[in-house]
Write an enzyme that holds these catalytic residues in place. Sequence first.
Site, PDB file in Angstrom:
ATOM      1  N   HIS A 264     -24.973   4.132 -16.145  1.00 31.26           N
ATOM      2  CA  HIS A 264     -25.297   4.418 -14.733  1.00 31.26           C
ATOM      3  C   HIS A 264     -25.831   3.142 -14.088  1.00 31.26           C
ATOM      4  O   HIS A 264     -25.184   2.103 -14.199  1.00 31.26           O
ATOM      5  CB  HIS A 264     -26.287   5.591 -14.718  1.00 31.26           C
ATOM      6  CG  HIS A 264     -26.522   6.260 -13.409  1.00 31.26           C
ATOM      7  ND1 HIS A 264     -25.813   6.013 -12.269  1.00 31.26           N
ATOM      8  CD2 HIS A 264     -27.416   7.224 -13.054  1.00 31.26           C
ATOM      9  CE1 HIS A 264     -26.263   6.767 -11.289  1.00 31.26           C
ATOM     10  NE2 HIS A 264     -27.230   7.511 -11.715  1.00 31.26           N
TER      11      HIS A 264
ATOM     12  N   HIS B 275     -15.338   4.679 -13.158  1.00 31.29           N
ATOM     13  CA  HIS B 275     -16.211   5.552 -12.375  1.00 31.29           C
ATOM     14  C   HIS B 275     -15.705   6.979 -12.521  1.00 31.29           C
ATOM     15  O   HIS B 275     -14.504   7.219 -12.570  1.00 31.29           O
ATOM     16  CB  HIS B 275     -16.187   5.157 -10.886  1.00 31.29           C
ATOM     17  CG  HIS B 275     -17.355   5.675 -10.131  1.00 31.29           C
ATOM     18  ND1 HIS B 275     -17.396   6.950  -9.627  1.00 31.29           N
ATOM     19  CD2 HIS B 275     -18.543   5.105  -9.814  1.00 31.29           C
ATOM     20  CE1 HIS B 275     -18.563   7.136  -9.016  1.00 31.29           C
ATOM     21  NE2 HIS B 275     -19.279   6.040  -9.114  1.00 31.29           N
TER      22      HIS B 275
ATOM     23  N   ASP C 282     -21.497  -1.912  -9.550  1.00 31.35           N
ATOM     24  CA  ASP C 282     -22.332  -2.760 -10.428  1.00 31.35           C
ATOM     25  C   ASP C 282     -21.651  -4.036 -10.869  1.00 31.35           C
ATOM     26  O   ASP C 282     -22.292  -4.898 -11.473  1.00 31.35           O
ATOM     27  CB  ASP C 282     -22.738  -1.948 -11.669  1.00 31.35           C
ATOM     28  CG  ASP C 282     -23.708  -0.831 -11.301  1.00 31.35           C
ATOM     29  OD1 ASP C 282     -23.524   0.304 -11.766  1.00 31.35           O
ATOM     30  OD2 ASP C 282     -24.621  -1.105 -10.503  1.00 31.35           O
TER      31      ASP C 282
HETATM   32  C1  SDX Z   1     -22.815   3.977 -11.374  1.00 32.11           C
HETATM   33  O1  SDX Z   1     -21.796   8.715 -10.433  1.00 32.11           O
HETATM   34  C2  SDX Z   1     -22.046   7.767  -9.629  1.00 32.11           C
HETATM   35  O2  SDX Z   1     -21.766   7.848  -8.441  1.00 32.11           O
HETATM   36  C3  SDX Z   1     -22.718   6.545 -10.221  1.00 32.11           C
HETATM   37  C4  SDX Z   1     -22.914   5.361  -9.278  1.00 32.11           C
HETATM   38  C5  SDX Z   1     -23.919   5.667  -8.199  1.00 32.11           C
HETATM   39  O3  SDX Z   1     -23.861   5.019  -7.133  1.00 32.11           O
HETATM   40  O4  SDX Z   1     -24.849   6.479  -8.463  1.00 32.11           O
HETATM   41  O5  SDX Z   1     -21.679   5.032  -8.688  1.00 32.11           O
HETATM   42  C6  SDX Z   1     -23.440   4.151 -10.022  1.00 32.11           C
HETATM   43  O6  SDX Z   1     -23.319   4.500 -12.339  1.00 32.11           O
HETATM   44  C7  SDX Z   1     -21.525   3.219 -11.473  1.00 32.11           C
HETATM   45  C8  SDX Z   1     -20.966   3.186 -12.937  1.00 32.11           C
HETATM   46  C9  SDX Z   1     -21.691   2.080 -13.703  1.00 32.11           C
HETATM   47  N1  SDX Z   1     -21.349   2.159 -15.141  1.00 32.11           N
HETATM   48  C10 SDX Z   1     -20.588   1.216 -15.728  1.00 32.11           C
HETATM   49  O7  SDX Z   1     -20.025   0.301 -15.130  1.00 32.11           O
HETATM   50  C11 SDX Z   1     -20.488   1.375 -17.250  1.00 32.11           C
HETATM   51  C12 SDX Z   1     -19.031   1.201 -17.679  1.00 32.11           C
HETATM   52  N2  SDX Z   1     -18.289   2.370 -17.223  1.00 32.11           N
HETATM   53  C13 SDX Z   1     -18.092   3.459 -18.163  1.00 32.11           C
HETATM   54  O8  SDX Z   1     -19.138   3.682 -19.034  1.00 32.11           O
HETATM   55  C14 SDX Z   1     -17.481   4.684 -17.481  1.00 32.11           C
HETATM   56  O9  SDX Z   1     -16.455   4.237 -16.703  1.00 32.11           O
HETATM   57  C15 SDX Z   1     -18.368   5.601 -16.664  1.00 32.11           C
HETATM   58  C16 SDX Z   1     -19.555   6.067 -17.418  1.00 32.11           C
HETATM   59  C17 SDX Z   1     -18.808   4.922 -15.416  1.00 32.11           C
HETATM   60  C18 SDX Z   1     -17.520   6.822 -16.268  1.00 32.11           C
HETATM   61  O10 SDX Z   1     -17.187   7.461 -17.465  1.00 32.11           O
HETATM   62  P1  SDX Z   1     -16.277   8.805 -17.485  1.00 32.11           P
HETATM   63  O11 SDX Z   1     -15.977   9.261 -16.106  1.00 32.11           O
HETATM   64  O12 SDX Z   1     -16.932   9.759 -18.427  1.00 32.11           O
HETATM   65  O13 SDX Z   1     -14.923   8.275 -18.062  1.00 32.11           O
HETATM   66  P2  SDX Z   1     -14.595   8.183 -19.620  1.00 32.11           P
HETATM   67  O14 SDX Z   1     -15.735   7.541 -20.370  1.00 32.11           O
HETATM   68  O15 SDX Z   1     -14.125   9.510 -20.076  1.00 32.11           O
HETATM   69  O16 SDX Z   1     -13.394   7.124 -19.592  1.00 32.11           O
HETATM   70  C19 SDX Z   1     -12.053   7.544 -19.473  1.00 32.11           C
HETATM   71  C20 SDX Z   1     -11.273   6.525 -20.304  1.00 32.11           C
HETATM   72  C21 SDX Z   1     -11.756   6.451 -21.756  1.00 32.11           C
HETATM   73  O17 SDX Z   1     -10.649   5.952 -22.511  1.00 32.11           O
HETATM   74  P3  SDX Z   1      -9.822   7.038 -23.472  1.00 32.11           P
HETATM   75  O18 SDX Z   1     -10.853   7.811 -24.259  1.00 32.11           O
HETATM   76  O19 SDX Z   1      -9.056   7.897 -22.489  1.00 32.11           O
HETATM   77  O20 SDX Z   1      -8.938   6.177 -24.334  1.00 32.11           O
HETATM   78  O21 SDX Z   1     -11.468   5.204 -19.766  1.00 32.11           O
HETATM   79  C22 SDX Z   1     -12.153   4.404 -20.737  1.00 32.11           C
HETATM   80  C23 SDX Z   1     -12.795   5.357 -21.735  1.00 32.11           C
HETATM   81  O22 SDX Z   1     -12.938   4.723 -23.016  1.00 32.11           O
HETATM   82  N3  SDX Z   1     -13.165   3.651 -20.014  1.00 32.11           N
HETATM   83  C24 SDX Z   1     -13.400   2.356 -20.190  1.00 32.11           C
HETATM   84  C25 SDX Z   1     -14.413   2.041 -19.267  1.00 32.11           C
HETATM   85  N4  SDX Z   1     -14.754   3.133 -18.581  1.00 32.11           N
HETATM   86  C26 SDX Z   1     -13.978   4.126 -19.054  1.00 32.11           C
HETATM   87  N5  SDX Z   1     -12.855   1.452 -21.044  1.00 32.11           N
HETATM   88  C27 SDX Z   1     -13.339   0.200 -20.944  1.00 32.11           C
HETATM   89  N6  SDX Z   1     -14.338  -0.182 -20.075  1.00 32.11           N
HETATM   90  C28 SDX Z   1     -14.872   0.702 -19.241  1.00 32.11           C
HETATM   91  N7  SDX Z   1     -15.841   0.327 -18.387  1.00 32.11           N
END
Ligand code: SDX
Length: 423
Positions: free
Chosen positions: A263, A302, A358
């Site tokens: 997050h 996201h 971010d």
């Molecule tokens: C914020 O909700 C909000 O609005 C939050 C926010 C706000 O203003 O409050 O916008 C602020 O939190 C922004 C997000 C910041 N976090 C990051 O940048 C951390 C990196 N991102 C990931 O951890 C992830 O993308 C999330 C947590 C943000 C979202 O995760 P989801 O929606 O649960 O998606 P997922 O983990 O199920 O991913 C789907 C696929 C997976 O691959 P497969 O299992 O299908 O093979 O995409 C991959 C994930 O492994 N994936 C990534 C990735 N994010 C998702 N792979 C590599 N790098 C990434 N960053």
Amino acid sequence: MTDSITVTDNRTGEAVEIPIVDGGISAGELRKLLPGVWFYDPAFMTTALASSSVTYLDGDGGILRYRGYPIEQLAERSSYLEVAYLLVHGELPNAEQLRTWTEDIRMHTYLHDNFRKRFLDGFHYDAHPMGMLVSGIAALSTFYPEAKDVVDPQVRHRQIIRMIAKVPTLAAACHRYSAGMPFVYPDNGLSFTENFLSMMWKVAEPRYEPDPVLAHALDVLFILHADHEQNCGTLAMRTVGSAHADPYIAASAAAAALSGPRHGGANEQVLRMLSQIGHVDNVDAFISDVKAGKGKLMGFGHRVYKNYDPRAKIVKQTADAVFEVTGRNPLLDIALKLEEAALSDEYFVSRKLYPNVDFYSGLIYQAMGFPTGMFTVLFAIPRVAGWLTHWQEMIDQDSKIYRPRQLYVGADRRDYLPLEQRK
Ligand code: SDX
């Protein structure tokens, strides 16, 4: 064709038609047909927990609006304090309302001196500022016991003013403690964001003179981070608030959620990732490691945005203005190469992974001189307005306490086994 669905229980042949209203269907209607059958939706991937008029997101279109106003227009033409008013009150303020709001906030920027003299001293010298901020916000509740009267609108409004006004002071105090610098009292002759910079950076000069370009850039970043619908931190605020705990305690829970690396903690992790990559020549190897499952590309992806996060675009534009003053952050080249490589790679494209808010914000914070540990604190400061707005909306909706159900998959009934009989 009517905007509705019909659900049939095949065990009984009974059916129920449920209207689709505001993009959702009522689970309560289904419960009439299926008592004792629960919607299984871990992490709420397809669940709307409330109706809200605060913020609108279109994840596919990359659209973000606060109370109907596009984020691009607010970032270009408004100020953080005006946006905080818009979020809390639902309308842009007129001149008198903005003057009163600004004055009210200005008059509440001080912290009880025990924070300076006793509270912060309890922390280890290298305590993470987010841990101090989460604790400090909760500690504020002990100074304002009246805040427990959450159903009184006047009491609520006073705490909203206090928290928006005091969190920057608390945030700066956490930094000053970590840096071994004396606490700087608010300078109420400065604007909201200029005052925060003064409390962060003032040393021996009679009065801190904020750089107008940097102060404006930070104010834009505060606008971008002010709210984001039902994100994890806001859910924590609503959840704790639904128990009618006071807003300071609820906001400390929200800040605790925000601190997670998935997050708001991501902005700090992005900088650590960029520093670890070290050079543009190492980007391709890093991308290969991510695709092999060896870690995430922090600042990408996201839950809602399956397109470019509109805030990331504005952050990137803001970076140019900041680097004009501070000099270009060398890590920017690595970030740009990472974005270019990811946006042309099937792994990221197929998963609709784009830069989120971010990805670039930390580069600006670092160029402005903020230590990496303060990056998520800089996210929390403006997000207080969003947390409080959703808390207020939840109370006004007379929401019940949040208490989801579960699908039990554990052991059946079994009798206690004396110690000597266990394997
Ligand atoms: C914020 O909700 C909000 O609005 C939050 C926010 C706000 O203003 O409050 O916008 C602020 O939190 C922004 C997000 C910041 N976090 C990051 O940048 C951390 C990196 N991102 C990931 O951890 C992830 O993308 C999330 C947590 C943000 C979202 O995760 P989801 O929606 O649960 O998606 P997922 O983990 O199920 O991913 C789907 C696929 C997976 O691959 P497969 O299992 O299908 O093979 O995409 C991959 C994930 O492994 N994936 C990534 C990735 N994010 C998702 N792979 C590599 N790098 C990434 N960053």
